[in-house]
Design an enzyme around this catalytic site. Structure first.
Site, PDB file in Angstrom:
ATOM      1  CG  MET B  46      -2.012  -0.960   1.256  1.00 36.51           C
ATOM      2  SD  MET B  46      -3.199  -0.823  -0.242  1.00 36.51           S
ATOM      3  CE  MET B  46      -3.905   0.845   0.398  1.00 36.51           C
ATOM      4  CG  LEU B  62      -4.244   3.300  10.724  1.00 36.88           C
ATOM      5  CD1 LEU B  62      -4.375   2.573  11.791  1.00 36.88           C
ATOM      6  CD2 LEU B  62      -5.368   4.093  10.478  1.00 36.88           C
ATOM      7  CB  ALA B  63       0.855  -0.639   8.867  1.00 33.95           C
ATOM      8  CG  HIS B  64      -4.899   0.698   6.531  1.00 32.67           C
ATOM      9  ND1 HIS B  64      -4.094   1.655   6.634  1.00 32.67           N
ATOM     10  CD2 HIS B  64      -5.851   1.160   5.395  1.00 32.67           C
ATOM     11  CE1 HIS B  64      -4.320   2.734   6.038  1.00 32.67           C
ATOM     12  NE2 HIS B  64      -5.519   2.403   5.153  1.00 32.67           N
ATOM     13  CB  ALA B  65      -3.594  -4.319   3.053  1.00 33.97           C
TER      14      ALA B  65
END
Lengths: 90, 146
Positions: B46, B62-65
């Site tokens: 991302m 804020l790490a996310h996928a």
């Protein structure tokens, strides 16, 4: 009044931006519909939006738009969001 | 609010770069049973695709996928770094706290995201997380349960 919050996935960061934009708008006593979406869906979601909220990384990718683009530095700083929304809408 | 089991927290961790920091947040999500190993790489992807926009406040990523088959249940992880790392964000570098987030659907966790936003609207919270030395202290700052 329609406001769109944009992020890459439309899951986490744009959700936080939406929540805090709604709080800032409540402070300003402005009624608006705030939606969160991702870059892939922005053309449809923002077609009739007055304001697009996003981070510096997405400004170029947004391309041409009739909406006011507000670049947010700190997603949790309600003072920053309130001041920028007031300048765009006031 | 999403739960935060001990396995989802890494305190004072070392990462050589932002990719390493995001992979640690993914490993903590995997350890807590929220995701499979593939999810961490998708979180890195991302940032590679869109840039460091996940650094949403000074010192915080804020790490996310997106939702996917590698998400087993919604979850959150917390990684604090002994040495902050640079993500390449124009305003909010360097990062000392990485939150990992995994959700099953985009709309399912609006309430929890709102609660998270509520906690972080207090500007002291990121520093308090960075300095936390126990998982209980992290949970107290975030106002979450095990």
């Amino acid at each position: 009044m329609k406001i769109v919050a944009i992020c890459g996935a439309g899951v986490g960061t744009s959700g936080i931006l939406k929540v805090n934009a709604e709080r800032a708008l409540a402070r300003l006593d402005i009624e608006a519909d705030v939606t969160a979406t991702d870059l892939a869906n922005v053309t449809v979601a923002a077609a009739d939006a007055q304001v697009i909220l996003t981070s510096p990384e997405f400004v170029e990718a947004l391309g041409k738009t009739n909406a006011d683009v507000i670049v947010v530095q700190n997603y949790f700083d309600l003072d920053e969001l309130t001041a920028k929304l007031k300048a765009a809408l006031g | 609010m999403l739960d935060l089991p001990d396995s989802a927290v890494l305190l004072g961790a070392s990462a050589p770069d932002w990719q390493g920091a995001v992979l640690l947040a993914g490993a903590a999500l995997e350890a807590s049973g929220a995701v499979t190993a593939e999810y961490a790489a998708r979180m890195v992807a991302m940032v590679e695709e869109f840039g460091a926009y996940i650094v949403i406040a000074p010192g915080l990523a804020l790490a996310h996928a997106r939702p996917g088959d590698d998400v087993l249940k919604a979850g959150m992880s917390v990684v604090t770094l002994a040495e902050p790392v640079v993500f390449g964000h124009p305003y909010n570098d360097p990062v000392s706290v990485v939150l990992g987030l995994a959700v099953m659907t985009a709309d399912e966790h609006v309430g929890e995201i709102a609660e998270l936003a509520n906690v972080f609207n207090d500007p002291r919270v990121i520093g308090q997380l960075a300095e936390a030395t126990t998982v209980d202290a992290v949970r107290a700052v975030l106002q979450v349960t095990q």
